[in-house]
Structure formats: C-alpha cells, structure tokens
Design an enzyme around this catalytic site. Structure first.
Site, PDB file in Angstrom:
ATOM      1  CG  HIS A 134      -1.863   1.183   1.237  1.00  0.00           C
ATOM      2  ND1 HIS A 134      -3.071   1.175   0.570  1.00  0.00           N
ATOM      3  CD2 HIS A 134      -1.767   2.408   1.822  1.00  0.00           C
ATOM      4  CE1 HIS A 134      -3.682   2.338   0.745  1.00  0.00           C
ATOM      5  NE2 HIS A 134      -2.915   3.096   1.497  1.00  0.00           N
ATOM      6  CB  CYS A 135       1.800   3.577  -2.678  1.00  0.00           C
ATOM      7  SG  CYS A 135       2.849   5.018  -2.963  1.00  0.00           S
ATOM      8  CB  VAL A 136       1.979   6.010   2.780  1.00  0.00           C
ATOM      9  CG1 VAL A 136       1.764   4.767   3.617  1.00  0.00           C
ATOM     10  CG2 VAL A 136       3.474   6.235   2.540  1.00  0.00           C
ATOM     11  CB  SER A 139      -3.978   7.495  -0.357  1.00  0.00           C
ATOM     12  OG  SER A 139      -3.347   8.411   0.499  1.00  0.00           O
TER      13      SER A 139
END
Length: 294
Positions: A134-136, A139
């Site tokens: 999950h790429c912060v 998002s």
C-alpha cells in the site's frame, strides 16, 4: 445518538481529507521544484556585450532543450500518477470462479476465495490482485494492473530529481561561495529556522528549501526505485521479498513481460502506449513450468 452520528461523520470526513493529503503535498512539491528549476534554466548571469552576441543563440536553443526535457519528465510523472490512481488493482469486477485451485485462500473480510499472490489491504478495505504494497504517498495499493504506472512514475521522478539536483548545484555554490560558515550550514540544514528568525529572506529560503528537498527526495526515490527494480528482476512482490523461495521468477525478460506487459520495452516512455498483461491475475506461471498455477 445524534452526537455519536455527528462524531462519526466528522471522523469519516477527516479520514477522507487525510487520505488525499499525501497526494496534494506531492503535487505541490513536484510543481514547486519544476518552477524553481525552470527559473534556474531561464535566468542568465550578466554578460559582457561581446560575449552576449556570441552566446545568445546557443543559450536560447539550450534553454529550449532543457525546458522540453524538464516538461517531458513532469508530464510523464503526472500522467503515470493519474493512471495509477485511476486503475483499480483490486478484485472488484473480477470473476473469480470457484476459487478452489492450488494456492487459493479464503478472505473472511471480503467473504470470498482469493487467488495466489492476492492479499487483503486494510487501508483500501479490499483484496488486491498480486498485491505489492500500500503506497502511502498515493493512498492506494500497488497491484497487478497499476504496477506499470507506479514503476514508470518512480522512474521519471528519479530522473527529474536527478536533473533538479544537478541544476541546483548552482544554488549550493552561491550559498557556500563565502566558505563553510555557520550561517551557510544552517541555511542548508534548517532553512525554516533561519527564515523564522529573520536571518534570511523569503527568496533565499525558497531556493535553499527546494534545493534540500531535491537532494532528500532524490535519495528517497532512488532507494524505492532500485528496490523495485531488484524485485522486478527477481519476479517478486514486496510481500514476497522476505521469502527465500522465488517460484514466480521467469528470468529477466520473462519477469519484464509479465510485470510490464507485452510492450515492456516501450511502455515506460508514455502511459498511453498499450501494453496488455499476459496473465489474468488469477493464475501464475511458475519457474521451470510452461503452465500457470491454478
């Protein structure tokens, strides 16, 4: 009950705003860096009359080349980021069939069987096909269908930041032209404090802050990019990195083909270049096998 409903509504809206905050901050930083580098390209040092006549034509062409390269990278960053956000990597709308093949598991949150390399993301609240992480910063999860755009975006961010670091070398030279003093070191390390204390002008702060951001951003993006290139060449996802087994490693060309699509050698140039993926995200070919895992 009314207060609880109001609090729940406020929390939900705050959560939505916070989810978009990293994207907004990244957008502001990208365009700020682009604007500052464009200024450095267009700005000319004062020249003598004789030198100005000789260099004006060359300087104009050189600026055009610089600006074209710069906005080519910016366009690819924005376009790939947009395609990444628009492409849903989840199992939504995917016909999973009976879901009882080898490597399939049952997700109690989604209440469905999921294929190999698929896992549930508690931030996205859904299972993602060949989930990487999950790429912060965006998002959103990186998965089967949007991995190409994620990697291309990283590549152009890296090249753009490298270009910006080289262009900002002049800023570091100007700051350190009088030697390595306490003032110059503090301006490079903590420009915010220098601005708030009135030690530097807003213009000097802006140049120092963006120059620092370019260096830090370049180092950060470099680590992400090279890590994902290694994963790509190994045929692994981030979740599979810790495993000593590499059952999906099909060799360098095979991995490029299955991760980036049939036109893997061209698709990184522009997100509009079609590059269909050979797999369906439900069955995967394993090392030494001509048949996909079912």
């Amino acid at each position: 009950m009314t207060m609880a409903s109001f609090a729940s509504n406020v929390y939900s809206r705050a959560e939505t705003v916070c989810s978009y905050l990293p994207v907004v901050l990244n957008t502001v930083l990208v365009f700020s860096i682009t604007g500052e580098v464009s200024y450095l390209v267009l700005m000319e040092p004062p020249l003598e009359a004789a030198d100005r006549t000789k260099t004006v034509m060359w300087s104009s062409w050189w600026k055009v080349v610089h600006l074209l390269a710069q906005y080519f990278m910016l366009g690819n960053i924005c376009w790939n980021a947009s395609m990444f956000l628009k492409t849903d990597p989840s199992i939504k709308g995917v016909f999973l069939g009976d879901g009882m093949g080898q490597g399939w598991r049952y997700c109690y949150t989604c209440e469905t069987h999921t294929p190999p390399r698929c896992s549930h993301c508690y931030d996205c609240k859904v299972c993602v096909l060949r989930r990487d992480h999950h790429c912060v910063f965006f998002s959103q999860c990186v998965g089967l269908r949007n991995y190409r755009y994620f990697l291309s975006c990283l590549l152009f961010m890296w090249s753009g930041l490298l270009y910006a670091v080289v262009m900002n070398a002049e800023v570091f030279i100007v700051i350190l032209k009088e030697g390595v003093t306490l003032h110059s070191v503090l301006l490079l390390l903590i420009p915010w404090i220098m601005l708030l204390s009135g030690q530097v002008s807003a213009r000097a702060f802006a140049f120092a802050f963006i120059a620092d951001t370019c260096v830090v951003g370049f180092l950060l993006v470099s680590s992400f990019l090279f890590f994902h290139i290694i994963l790509l060449l190994r045929g692994q996802t981030t979740r599979e990195w810790y495993s000593t087994r590499r059952p999906y490693n099909l060799g360098i060309l095979g991995n490029l083909y299955h991760y980036l699509g049939t036109r893997w050698y061209l698709c990184w140039l522009c997100p509009l270049i079609p590059s269909p993926l050979p797999g369906d995200g439900l069955h995967f070919q394993v090392t030494g096998s001509l048949e996909p895992v079912r």
